[in-house]
Design a protein around this motif. Structure first.
Motif, PDB file in Angstrom:
ATOM      1  N   GLY A 274       0.837  -1.191   0.000  1.00  0.00           N
ATOM      2  CA  GLY A 274       0.000   0.000   0.000  1.00  0.00           C
ATOM      3  C   GLY A 274       0.866   1.232   0.000  1.00  0.00           C
ATOM      4  N   SER A 275       0.260   2.362   0.341  1.00  0.00           N
ATOM      5  CA  SER A 275       1.044   3.593   0.369  1.00  0.00           C
ATOM      6  C   SER A 275       0.452   4.566   1.373  1.00  0.00           C
ATOM      7  CB  SER A 275       1.048   4.230  -1.024  1.00  0.00           C
ATOM      8  OG  SER A 275      -0.272   4.531  -1.429  1.00  0.00           O
ATOM      9  N   LEU A 276       1.290   5.472   1.844  1.00  0.00           N
ATOM     10  CA  LEU A 276       0.811   6.563   2.689  1.00  0.00           C
ATOM     11  C   LEU A 276       0.970   7.853   1.912  1.00  0.00           C
ATOM     12  CD1 LEU A 276       2.240   5.741   6.238  1.00  0.00           C
ATOM     13  CD2 LEU A 276      -0.045   5.299   5.330  1.00  0.00           C
ATOM     14  N   HIS A 277       0.132   8.809   2.256  1.00  0.00           N
ATOM     15  CA  HIS A 277       0.200  10.106   1.591  1.00  0.00           C
ATOM     16  C   HIS A 277       1.519  10.784   1.972  1.00  0.00           C
ATOM     17  CE1 HIS A 277      -0.986  14.158   0.385  1.00  0.00           C
ATOM     18  NE2 HIS A 277      -1.821  13.544  -0.427  1.00  0.00           N
TER      19      HIS A 277
ATOM     20  N   VAL B 127       2.223  13.724   2.705  1.00  0.00           N
ATOM     21  CA  VAL B 127       2.076  14.652   3.828  1.00  0.00           C
ATOM     22  C   VAL B 127       2.131  13.894   5.163  1.00  0.00           C
ATOM     23  CG1 VAL B 127       0.417  16.210   4.931  1.00  0.00           C
ATOM     24  CG2 VAL B 127       0.942  16.455   2.511  1.00  0.00           C
ATOM     25  N   THR B 128       1.626  12.669   5.177  1.00  0.00           N
ATOM     26  CA  THR B 128       1.685  11.860   6.395  1.00  0.00           C
ATOM     27  C   THR B 128       3.137  11.615   6.812  1.00  0.00           C
ATOM     28  OG1 THR B 128      -0.428  10.786   6.030  1.00  0.00           O
ATOM     29  CG2 THR B 128       1.156   9.577   7.363  1.00  0.00           C
ATOM     30  N   TYR B 129       3.982  11.268   5.836  1.00  0.00           N
ATOM     31  CA  TYR B 129       5.390  11.029   6.163  1.00  0.00           C
ATOM     32  C   TYR B 129       6.026  12.277   6.769  1.00  0.00           C
ATOM     33  CZ  TYR B 129       5.163   6.774   3.309  1.00  0.00           C
ATOM     34  OH  TYR B 129       4.850   5.537   2.815  1.00  0.00           O
TER      35      TYR B 129
ATOM     36  N   GLU C  80       4.795  12.944  10.397  1.00  0.00           N
ATOM     37  CA  GLU C  80       5.403  12.021  11.373  1.00  0.00           C
ATOM     38  C   GLU C  80       6.828  12.459  11.720  1.00  0.00           C
ATOM     39  OE1 GLU C  80       4.285   8.286  12.173  1.00  0.00           O
ATOM     40  OE2 GLU C  80       2.434   9.452  12.168  1.00  0.00           O
TER      41      GLU C  80
ATOM     42  N   ARG D 260       2.505  17.731  20.584  1.00  0.00           N
ATOM     43  CA  ARG D 260       1.681  18.037  19.426  1.00  0.00           C
ATOM     44  C   ARG D 260       0.238  18.235  19.854  1.00  0.00           C
ATOM     45  NH1 ARG D 260       0.365  14.516  13.996  1.00  0.00           N
ATOM     46  NH2 ARG D 260      -0.983  16.116  13.124  1.00  0.00           N
TER      47      ARG D 260
ATOM     48  N   LYS E  74      -4.500  21.138   8.825  1.00  0.00           N
ATOM     49  CA  LYS E  74      -4.978  21.604   7.533  1.00  0.00           C
ATOM     50  C   LYS E  74      -5.320  23.086   7.636  1.00  0.00           C
ATOM     51  CE  LYS E  74      -6.754  17.255   5.859  1.00  0.00           C
ATOM     52  NZ  LYS E  74      -7.778  16.233   6.107  1.00  0.00           N
TER      53      LYS E  74
ATOM     54  N   HIS F  18      -1.216  22.143   4.388  1.00  0.00           N
ATOM     55  CA  HIS F  18      -0.860  21.885   5.784  1.00  0.00           C
ATOM     56  C   HIS F  18       0.251  22.820   6.242  1.00  0.00           C
ATOM     57  CE1 HIS F  18      -2.885  18.136   4.759  1.00  0.00           C
ATOM     58  NE2 HIS F  18      -3.026  17.904   6.048  1.00  0.00           N
TER      59      HIS F  18
ATOM     60  N   TYR G   4      -3.395  16.651  -3.824  1.00  0.00           N
ATOM     61  CA  TYR G   4      -4.734  16.378  -3.287  1.00  0.00           C
ATOM     62  C   TYR G   4      -5.703  15.917  -4.380  1.00  0.00           C
ATOM     63  CZ  TYR G   4      -2.620  18.474   0.713  1.00  0.00           C
ATOM     64  OH  TYR G   4      -1.756  18.725   1.748  1.00  0.00           O
TER      65      TYR G   4
ATOM     66  N   LEU H 211      -0.385   8.502  -5.741  1.00  0.00           N
ATOM     67  CA  LEU H 211      -0.388   8.005  -4.358  1.00  0.00           C
ATOM     68  C   LEU H 211       0.496   6.775  -4.175  1.00  0.00           C
ATOM     69  CD1 LEU H 211      -4.219   8.290  -3.690  1.00  0.00           C
ATOM     70  CD2 LEU H 211      -2.448   9.842  -2.858  1.00  0.00           C
ATOM     71  N   GLU H 212       0.385   5.818  -5.108  1.00  0.00           N
ATOM     72  CA  GLU H 212       1.049   4.524  -4.905  1.00  0.00           C
ATOM     73  C   GLU H 212       2.578   4.614  -4.951  1.00  0.00           C
ATOM     74  OE1 GLU H 212      -0.464   1.967  -7.955  1.00  0.00           O
ATOM     75  OE2 GLU H 212       0.583   3.006  -9.571  1.00  0.00           O
TER      76      GLU H 212
ATOM     77  N   PHE I  16       4.388   6.378  -2.987  1.00  0.00           N
ATOM     78  CA  PHE I  16       5.009   6.756  -1.713  1.00  0.00           C
ATOM     79  C   PHE I  16       4.789   5.712  -0.628  1.00  0.00           C
ATOM     80  CE2 PHE I  16       3.877  10.511  -4.102  1.00  0.00           C
ATOM     81  CZ  PHE I  16       5.130  11.059  -4.273  1.00  0.00           C
TER      82      PHE I  16
ATOM     83  N   LYS J 201      -1.491   0.534   5.294  1.00  0.00           N
ATOM     84  CA  LYS J 201      -0.528   0.588   4.180  1.00  0.00           C
ATOM     85  C   LYS J 201       0.089  -0.804   3.974  1.00  0.00           C
ATOM     86  CE  LYS J 201       4.095   2.392   3.150  1.00  0.00           C
ATOM     87  NZ  LYS J 201       4.909   1.498   2.636  1.00  0.00           N
TER      88      LYS J 201
ATOM     89  N   GLY K 264      -1.838  -3.291   2.131  1.00  0.00           N
ATOM     90  CA  GLY K 264      -2.095  -3.022   0.713  1.00  0.00           C
ATOM     91  C   GLY K 264      -3.075  -1.903   0.397  1.00  0.00           C
ATOM     92  N   LEU K 265      -3.421  -1.075   1.388  1.00  0.00           N
ATOM     93  CA  LEU K 265      -4.325   0.037   1.075  1.00  0.00           C
ATOM     94  C   LEU K 265      -3.525   1.309   0.787  1.00  0.00           C
ATOM     95  CD1 LEU K 265      -6.116  -1.939   3.002  1.00  0.00           C
ATOM     96  CD2 LEU K 265      -7.679   0.002   2.916  1.00  0.00           C
TER      97      LEU K 265
ATOM     98  N   GLU L 166      -3.368   5.414   1.131  1.00  0.00           N
ATOM     99  CA  GLU L 166      -3.936   6.562   1.844  1.00  0.00           C
ATOM    100  C   GLU L 166      -4.171   7.703   0.869  1.00  0.00           C
ATOM    101  OE1 GLU L 166      -3.210   9.613   5.573  1.00  0.00           O
ATOM    102  OE2 GLU L 166      -1.473   8.704   4.611  1.00  0.00           O
TER     103      GLU L 166
ATOM    104  N   MET M 231      -5.638  11.872   0.639  1.00  0.00           N
ATOM    105  CA  MET M 231      -6.086  13.049   1.385  1.00  0.00           C
ATOM    106  C   MET M 231      -6.927  13.866   0.433  1.00  0.00           C
ATOM    107  SD  MET M 231      -3.089  14.530   3.815  1.00  0.00           S
ATOM    108  CE  MET M 231      -2.239  13.446   4.964  1.00  0.00           C
TER     109      MET M 231
END
Lengths: 350, 667
Positions: free
Chosen positions: A102-105, A107-109, A112, A125, A198, A213, A340, A347-348, A350, B404, B407-408, B410, B412
């Motif tokens: 999968g992947s994270l956005h 901005v999430t990285y 963190e 925070r 945001k 952000h 966005y 997306l995929e 990252f 993640k 396999g999903l 994310e 925004m």
């Protein structure tokens, strides 16, 4: 068995071991010869029937046979293992078994990473409303009603009856709206807050998205001064971007800080020289990139938060998250809107 | 705002041994930021960013003023060669003509200073090369000598001016007033502007509008080739009105970007006088009228005091009184210093941005040099963070990483959606907060659920991947009467595989978070999520509390959105999830006794769901530890039963007997 017989048996054993062709078979022979009730042990048991004067000699013979068998077994085993090893054939260039990916956005990285950097120097925070009253977004930040940032072109307003005390409802245009709320939550300093959230402004083109952000640092205490703001920002820049990066403060203006600065960081592409192969660096402004805004908190802002500016001082900064993650990774987006846009092909990665 | 000026032009005002690159470096550290330098011929063009409250420095002279305070700090020579503020005064003007001008300002507060003068017998021709070149290096197009002088004045002193053709002003009368909504005029650039109302305008003696003040002159009164007499026009306006008009009409002229920041009334005088000088020199004109000067509230000097202790408290280092005095007087402040106190009189051009002692400290600190201050970090102290906030961030991070890894992807999305999207999902508008000044109908309403956006992601990504699996964690906004909306975090999922894949993700997530007592049951009669198909709409509960819903996107909505594959959705209240999270599971000691596995295949039956079978079996058999689905084929479902005792080893016979009993109950 006497000595003669023992030697004959040994010969037989040697042959067996020589002709053995598998590890498993070799293991069986090891048990047959050296096992608890194997040939060697059986012979040793007969020692009690041997005349006393021959006992020593017999014992030595049995032991030498045992050693010989052991050596033979070990040698043969090694031979077989090596032969097996050399028979193995595998095309290691074939792909591995696939696992879900999968992947994270992006901005999430960034969020963190930023949170961790500030956590290490004692910043907590927090999170505050994205839909705010004008008071928290402007008045409490020393931005009077006629200030240009408060007009229709800079801030999103919400169709909702105004609050008697706090004014109209807006989408928070910056994370600074959290300053007043954090001061009021704690009542008294110290304040050490990092607020990542945001923000919204009415701009939508290749370099702006209406939602973005920011991260905001706020520090209030006795004896807080510019050297600490400088040091903290420099610490962040070196942790986030790398030890070789330098920062500088440039005079600037913000309503909610006095003095105010813009923070610059040396460009990674031209290493702060402003030149790449004798040509002007296309990424930065003469070796420097803008990182964000900062300053010493305006006395009116402290007062609005119920903090006595005679007793306490504070600093604050605000930096764009999308900007720093793109700068860190050398990400070149022709069009920021893709961040966005929800396109899986973006997306995929990252 | 950025301005461009040139090095040689600067040297007309500044005596210095500093080269252009040193100027760039030193000014950027202590004053206006010189973003770029470009060498053009034997000159250098500076591209300078002007800080929003320092419009007084947005000119060649303004930069010279800053430079003479900053450069000496770096061991460089820098003094003002020529000071227009003291050199150019009205007293030097000797009119040789008596051309009339009648001026009336109808409302107070439109114009804080109004000056003008007629220059007669001008000759319109191209500007001399030097003016042309300088303007072109600074991105200003050369038109003719008179218009160029107007622009040259602005770049030199930072005060925009305008030049009218005097003979086109009917009855030589100017009436400055607020516009009425809908009035129209054509500006110099040929654009027809429909006024929003309450803008500052001038009408002439015939009642026609000839100027959109502070923004752009009217076409009808503009200087043309055959112009003989001109009216040089220098004003300061109400900055708020200028900004409003400029923003609403979209006329973002350079003049407007100056006026909207508020200008120094005292600089009007030298600008007008310098303008007269240039028009005489380059257009051959003579002063054809008295100077008109309407200045109802002349500037009164302000004083501010600051103590050295205050300076130290903010800067973190000691600065001597002498040093402070030095810095401030170079910036044009009149300074009176005693041992621990500094009292300054603010120069007119700084009266807008200097108000409190901290402003004076800023002046001292920046010229002293931020680069000379050490880097330190304040002591670390304990500040309490609310437990719930800590938990939220901790679990959020865990959930994101976990999803993640299975396999999903994310996503925004904007917190705002279109009216059309709400309509597609049959969501009532009045339950959503609306932006009153949105810039696009795509972002008009604040979301009350993340799912419509996620379904839109599915639609937008059709054909871009074999399987699409998205999640988002973000706030939704629920209207509250008379208060800010309730902002709650949701975790939402959208996938295009099948229902059990979706349910599997949720079950796996529950396991990951060590939440044991949850259930997924058919949801009956809930109005919420009406766009989830009733056939699969289910509620996720932890004990008795519902925390989310899942199921297939209703066919009607799927059709409206033109989505081809089936879409499965879930939305879960994130805080409820976080509050039930456990760091580690509860512990059960390993059972030392044998486990007997028995399989059974039965036909599926609408009246007897898997959940029913499980429940009945568990109640029936004391040895049954668990049930598992092994496979499903057509209408048949193969189950595996695990039998064991915690007290002894049971035999296969024991287990078989149990299974027989179970069979009877579920048959």
């Amino acid at each position: 068995m006497n000595g003669e017989e023992l030697l004959t048996t040994l010969d037989k054993g040697k042959k067996e071991i020589h002709s053995s062709s598998t590890i498993e078979n070799l293991e069986e022979l090891r048990i047959k010869w050296l096992g608890r009730s194997g040939i060697i042990n059986k012979n040793l048991e007969t020692i009690k029937n041997i005349p006393a004067d021959q006992k020593k000699e017999f014992g030595q013979k049995v032991n030498s046979v045992k050693k010989e068998i052991e050596t033979l077994l070990d040698t043969k085993k090694n031979e077989l293992l090596q032969a097996n090893e050399s028979e193995k054939k595998i095309d290691i260039t074939l792909p591995g078994t696939p696992y879900p990916q999968g992947s994270l956005h992006i901005v999430t990285y960034a969020i963190e990473e930023i949170s961790h950097i500030f956590e290490r120097i004692g910043f907590i925070r927090m999170t505050y409303p994205e839909v705010e009253w004008e008071f928290f977004s402007f008045d409490s930040l020393n931005m009077p009603p006629q200030h240009p940032a408060r007009d229709d072109f800079e801030t999103f307003f919400i169709d909702f009856p105004a609050h008697k005390e706090y004014g109209k409802m807006v989408l928070s245009p910056h994370t600074s709206s959290g300053q007043n709320r954090e001061m009021k939550r704690l009542g008294d300093p110290p304040v050490r807050m990092i607020n990542i959230a945001k923000c919204y402004r009415p701009n939508w083109d290749t370099t702006h998205t209406p939602m973005f952000h920011q991260f905001e640092g706020v520090c209030i205490d006795r004896d807080i001064n510019i050297t600490q703001l400088k040091g903290t920002i420099d610490y962040f820049a070196k942790e986030f971007f790398g030890k070789d990066r330098e920062t500088r403060l440039r005079p600037y203006h913000f309503q909610f800080t006095e003095p105010s600065f813009e923070v610059d960081i040396t460009c990674d592409v031209c290493k702060g020289t402003g030149k790449v192969k004798k040509e002007k660096c296309k990424v930065c402004k003469s070796g420097w990139l803008e990182l964000g805004g900062a300053g010493m908190m305006h006395p009116n802002v402290l007062r609005a938060g119920g903090i006595d500016p005679e007793k306490y001082t504070g600093w604050a900064f605000g930096i764009g998250v999308e900007r720093v993650i793109m700068m860190k990774e050398g990400l070149k987006l022709d069009d920021l809107r893709i961040v966005y846009g929800g396109d899986i092909r973006f997306l995929e990665q990252f | 705002m950025n301005i461009k000026i040139t090095y040689n032009w600067l040297l007309e005002y500044l005596e210095t041994d500093t080269d252009p690159y040193e100027i760039q470096k030193y000014l950027s550290l202590c004053g206006p930021s010189v973003e770029r330098i470009e060498k053009v011929g034997d000159d250098f063009v500076f591209d300078i960013e002007i800080t929003s409250n320092r419009v007084d420095s947005a000119s060649v002279f303004g930069i010279a003023q800053e430079a003479q305070a900053i450069l000496p700090r770096f061991g460089k020579k820098a003094t003002l060669k020529f000071n227009p503020l003291t050199q150019y005064t009205f007293s030097s003007i000797v009119p040789t003509g008596e051309k009339p001008l009648k001026v009336q300002i109808l409302q107070p507060g439109l114009c804080s200073r109004f000056t003008s003068v007629v220059i007669e017998n001008v000759k319109i021709q191209p500007s001399p090369e030097q003016i042309k070149n300088r303007l072109s290096m600074c991105d200003v197009q050369s038109i003719n000598n008179v218009v160029d002088i107007s622009n040259y004045l602005m770049l030199s002193l930072g005060q925009p001016t305008h030049v009218f053709d005097y003979d086109k002003i009917a009855r030589h009368t100017m009436i400055m007033r607020e516009s009425k909504k809908g009035e129209e005029l054509v500006t110099l650039d040929g654009k027809k502007i429909k006024l929003p109302g309450e803008d500052i305008v001038i009408e002439d003696g015939d009642g026609k509008l000839i100027d959109l003040c502070g923004i752009m002159g009217g076409f009808n009164s503009s200087v043309q080739k055959d112009t003989k007499n001109v009216l040089l026009f220098v004003q300061t306006y109400n900055k708020r009105k200028i900004r409003r008009t400029s923003m609403t009409t979209g006329q973002r002229s350079v003049a407007a970007t100056y006026f909207e920041k508020g200008l120094d009334e005292e600089r009007v005088e030298p600008t007008l006088v310098m303008g007269i000088e240039l028009l005489q020199k380059y257009a051959g004109g003579t002063v054809g009228s008295q100077v008109t000067d309407m200045y109802p509230h002349p500037h009164t000097p302000k004083e501010i005091g600051v103590s050295l202790d205050q300076v130290k408290k903010i800067m973190g280092v000691n600065v001597t009184t002498q040093d402070c005095k030095n810095i401030l007087s170079h910036l044009g402040f009149e300074v009176e210093a005693s041992e621990n106190m500094i009292k300054v009189t603010i120069p007119t051009w700084r009266s807008q941005d200097i108000e409190i002692p901290q402003d004076i400290i800023e002046e001292i600190a920046r010229v002293y040099g931020y680069h000379k201050l050490p880097n330190t970090i304040q002591p670390t102290v304990y500040v309490p963070q609310p437990k719930e906030v800590e938990l939220f961030f901790q679990v959020q991070s865990k959930v994101k990483q976990y999803l993640k890894h299975i396999g999903l992807h994310e996503v925004m999305n904007y917190s705002l959606v279109s009216k059309k999207l709400l309509e597609s999902f049959n969501l009532p508008f009045d339950e959503h907060l609306r932006i009153s000044n949105t810039i696009s109908e795509e972002i008009e309403y604040l979301r009350s659920s993340l799912l419509p956006s996620l379904v839109k992601n599915m639609q937008d990504n059709q054909g871009k991947g074999d399987e699409l699996k998205f999640f988002e964690i973000a706030k939704v906004y629920k209207i509250r009467k008379g208060d800010l909306p309730e902002e709650t975090y949701k975790l939402s999922l959208a996938i295009d595989t099948d229902f059990f894949d979706l349910k599997g993700i949720i079950e796996a997530l529950m396991k990951e978070l060590h939440i044991e007592k949850y259930s997924v049951n058919k949801s009956h009669g809930s109005d919420e999520y009406s766009y989830i198909s009733p056939s699969s709409k289910s509620v996720l509960k932890i004990q008795e509390t519902a925390l989310g819903q899942l199921g297939e996107l209703a066919l009607e909505v799927k059709d409206k959105m033109s989505i081809k594959k089936n879409v499965y959705l879930a939305e879960i209240d994130f805080m409820s999830l976080a509050l039930n999270y456990r760091l580690i599971n509860s512990y059960t000691p390993p059972n030392p006794y044998a486990v007997i596995k028995l399989d059974l295949t039965i036909e599926q039956n609408e009246k007897m769901t898997y959940e029913d079978i499980k429940k009945r079996a568990m109640t029936e058999s004391k040895f049954l530890q668990g049930v598992e689905v092994v496979s499903m084929y057509k209408n048949n479902i193969s189950l595996r039963f695990y039998f064991s005792s915690t007290e002894r080893n049971i035999t296969e016979e024991d287990a078989k007997k149990e299974l027989e009993e179970i069979k009877k109950k579920i048959g």
